[in-house]
Design an enzyme around this catalytic site. Sequence first.
Site, PDB file in Angstrom:
ATOM      1  N   CYS A  82       0.841  -1.210   0.000  1.00 60.13           N
ATOM      2  CA  CYS A  82       0.000   0.000   0.000  1.00 60.13           C
ATOM      3  C   CYS A  82       0.868   1.248   0.000  1.00 60.13           C
ATOM      4  O   CYS A  82       0.569   2.233  -0.689  1.00 60.13           O
ATOM      5  CB  CYS A  82      -0.917   0.013   1.217  1.00 60.13           C
ATOM      6  SG  CYS A  82      -2.079  -1.363   1.305  1.00 60.13           S
TER       7      CYS A  82
ATOM      8  N   ASP B 194      30.674  23.979  15.316  1.00 56.69           N
ATOM      9  CA  ASP B 194      29.618  24.928  15.656  1.00 56.69           C
ATOM     10  C   ASP B 194      29.721  26.236  14.898  1.00 56.69           C
ATOM     11  O   ASP B 194      28.814  27.060  14.965  1.00 56.69           O
ATOM     12  CB  ASP B 194      29.630  25.223  17.162  1.00 56.69           C
ATOM     13  CG  ASP B 194      30.833  26.071  17.562  1.00 56.69           C
ATOM     14  OD1 ASP B 194      31.883  25.942  16.906  1.00 56.69           O
ATOM     15  OD2 ASP B 194      30.713  26.857  18.515  1.00 56.69           O
TER      16      ASP B 194
ATOM     17  N   ASP C 218      32.863  25.923   9.869  1.00 56.50           N
ATOM     18  CA  ASP C 218      32.775  24.461   9.893  1.00 56.50           C
ATOM     19  C   ASP C 218      31.752  23.933   8.896  1.00 56.50           C
ATOM     20  O   ASP C 218      31.697  22.719   8.664  1.00 56.50           O
ATOM     21  CB  ASP C 218      32.380  23.972  11.302  1.00 56.50           C
ATOM     22  CG  ASP C 218      33.412  24.353  12.349  1.00 56.50           C
ATOM     23  OD1 ASP C 218      34.607  24.319  12.030  1.00 56.50           O
ATOM     24  OD2 ASP C 218      33.012  24.694  13.479  1.00 56.50           O
TER      25      ASP C 218
ATOM     26  N   ASP D 275      36.051  19.924  16.025  1.00 59.19           N
ATOM     27  CA  ASP D 275      36.565  21.289  16.001  1.00 59.19           C
ATOM     28  C   ASP D 275      36.934  21.677  17.434  1.00 59.19           C
ATOM     29  O   ASP D 275      36.345  21.167  18.397  1.00 59.19           O
ATOM     30  CB  ASP D 275      35.481  22.226  15.452  1.00 59.19           C
ATOM     31  CG  ASP D 275      35.897  23.675  15.515  1.00 59.19           C
ATOM     32  OD1 ASP D 275      36.978  23.981  14.995  1.00 59.19           O
ATOM     33  OD2 ASP D 275      35.152  24.484  16.100  1.00 59.19           O
TER      34      ASP D 275
END
Length: 968
Positions: free
Chosen positions: A239, A849, A853, A650
Amino acid sequence: MNTITLPLTNVRCMRCVNKIRDAISLLPAIQLIDINTEQLTVSTESPLPSLFDTIIALGYQVGYHYQLPISGLSCGRCVAKIEQALSERHDIAHFNISKQLADVSGLISKQALTDLIIGLGYQVVTSQIQYHYNFTLTGLSCGKCVAKLTTVLTQDNIDIITIDKNNLSVTTSLTADDIITIVTTTGYQAVLTTEDQAPDVTNNPIAPEPEPEPEPEPIIASQGTATQLLLSGLTCASCVASVEKAIKAVEGVDSVNVNLAERTALIYGQASLQAVITAIENAGYGAEQSEDDQTRRIRQQQQNQQTFKTHIRNATVSLALGVPLMAWGIFGGSMVIDSTTSQISWGVIGLITLALLVTAGKDFYINSWKAFLHHRATMDTLVALGTGAAWLFSMAVVIAPDLFPLAARHVYFEASAMIIGLITIGHALEARARSRTSKALERLIDLQPQTAIVVENGQETEQPLSAVVAGMTLRLKPGAKVAVDGSVIDGNSYLDESMLTGEPLAVHKKIGDHVRAGTINQQGSLLFKAEHIGTDTMLARIIQLVRQAQSSKPALARLADTISSIFVPSVMIIAILTAMAWFYFGPQPASVYMLVAATTVLIIACPCALGLATPMSVTVGVGRAAELGILIKDAEAMQQAAGIDTVVLDKTGTLTEGKPQVVDYKIYNTLTREQLVQLAASLEQSSEHPLANAIVQSAQQQQLDLYPHSDFMTYSGLGVSGTVDQQQLLLGNAKFMNQNNIKITHAETDFDFIANQGATPVYLAQNGLLAGIIGISDPLRKDSFSAVKRMQKMGLNVVMLTGDSIKTAQVIAAKLGITDVVADVLPDGKAAQITLLQQQGKRVAMVGDGINDAPALALAEVGIAMGSGTDVAIESAQFTLMRHSLHGVADALELSKATLRNIKENLFGAFIYNTLGIPIAAGVLFPLTGTLLSPVIAGAAMALSSITVVSNANRLRLFKPSQQHQEK
């Protein structure tokens, strides 16, 4: 290199300017010369589209945008002729041409664009008639959306009367469809409500009367948002494939994800909503729009409750007939037609069974008939064929027993009743278990209060949430939930943010701090200013992200969908071959063996478990992640994360607090420490780089006045330059100094001393000579050490990647026990390092962050953004951690592995179940046992398989990270 100047719109402050500057610094072959809130100047060899797309993606407008009504275009060749002419111009970034409208963005002037179109033999319409339209808008969630749409609508032939998030009123010479096209191409929706002809602005008495514009249909959202439909009639994976195929066939649909577990469809594109619903209904299923989270939840709860009650009722009726009949046969009762009395008795039972099939079992037959009309086969087809064949054979024996040998005069009315009953009760239990899968999402929705206390003129009144608008002052009382996102303007208290961040400790809030909708006030009373409301709150964004992730499909699910699309027809072929084999080669009575074997194959092979295996696990896994403060963009990311073997971290803002402070100074001329900091802070006062903020804060703490600066330039990954107090200043790393021929050899000892303390040394050059070094330290997060150790125990290779100096990086890495360090890396170099690791056969997760990055986050197999990071970083990542802790990285990877393992368990169970069940049902064990598998047992096994899959998926709700987050 060409130097071009571009006008900017919606750039309101220096923060916006710096955001654009940082983004442009990541673009290859583009050098920023100057930028302010009104325009930017760049030197570039790249085509305009890359620059335009970058700035527009940040939420700003660049260049000029025209939408000119045109005429004289009679076919696609005319359109192609204009498109070819526009594509040859270097001052045009984007264009979209139809027979009626030229939508063009770039540096070209309106007159030049008009002349170009006229020169090709067409006309630019300058209508003398003005029309007044009122539209209802949807999709605008904040003031930025309103500003964006306002910018697009600011044209010579459009006068905006009023505009807000819900309504638009304009006077224009364009048609209503033209305005709707403009709105929809901007990413929003508009529906015409009223239309009036305004006075003729040129007093032209012969202006033609336009034909009435039909009211446009609502359209499916696009550009990263989706429209959700609630579905009905779905029973199995076949389905799902049918509904997805029907929706994808609708013009304007970009992609669709159908979730069997929740019975929902998430649709992306710009198709007509009614066209999509019609396509689903034409395919034999039902669909309705989910207006909002609350409505969707109530409607789904109603559907689940109704479905459960209906299944229980039908199962009770079916088993009430089937159990006594089966008991009769088991305990010695005759089920053979051997007399007129038995013929009459079983005939009555046959009619009762028929009544059962057309009541309790009617859905199986109705759905299978719909599937037949649409040339497909589903689970209902298998059940209908199996139970229908058993009943027809039994009735044939009752009506004409003489046509069958005595040994073949067995009736199977109990099989039809028991199969319907067992499968239906399986569906009921499955529906009950399914309703628990989205508990995490339900709890998020429950966090949103329905009222807020509004403070106006010193009076406090409780008002519905819909009445709250940005800028209002709201009162937050102890124990109450925050209604909208905002900033504290009075008071202080502790707020429980665990449902958003997964962090159990309450967070202290004071004046200036942000509060988020759905968090709970524990103690004091707060006054805060509403800033983000409705769908613009962090909670609303989380709910939307969780919903989209729960409806997404990993590669394993797509494999299962492919198999399920051919599974049911294959089973029907196997059943036919089984019947033929027993009829021609089986023992007597061949007809009985043929019926039992074929019916059992049809019943045991229902693909319910196959269809539920993946969506159930994904739904529960994504929900559990949200409870742990981990937001996942899609299920594919979870499958990728399960195979990660290398984690790249980082340094600044990820391993460290991201709040650097000035800790040391070295001076090499006649400047005092205060003058050194004063000059450096004056140069950096407009920058948002963490190191720049540390220098400015140091100056503020010493109450130093900052000088104005000029000629400010940023060199990504190197430093900054500018003029302060008529002095040429350079501030940056050693590489930046060497590039500008600044001698720094005499400062190497001081540089090493600062770096060996774990601080970052920054050089300041004054008028071509080294003036000093400023040491800036960013302390490690208190849980970074334990989180790194935890990841290493998980068998992950941990790499630290930073733009800091190698000496500083090695000191930080040594404290954390990280042996792989890559330092002195420019922003574009971070992405190159990810590629290098991938070329070595590593499967990489990048954690960061900052905006620098973003390329590395996008390039890695899995990008993980810290929730407090920039929007660009979060948009580039597949995972977002709402709490700023590296333990969230380990949690995300562990949960991804657990979810993938759960999916594989479910798929393995479903495949093995059918792989073993079908041959056994076909009779491969008959030579050893002398008996065939009963269709009743097959029905019970099929129901049990679905319940097993659903229950196994719900085990993920009990997932707990391997280690409690201990502060070390």
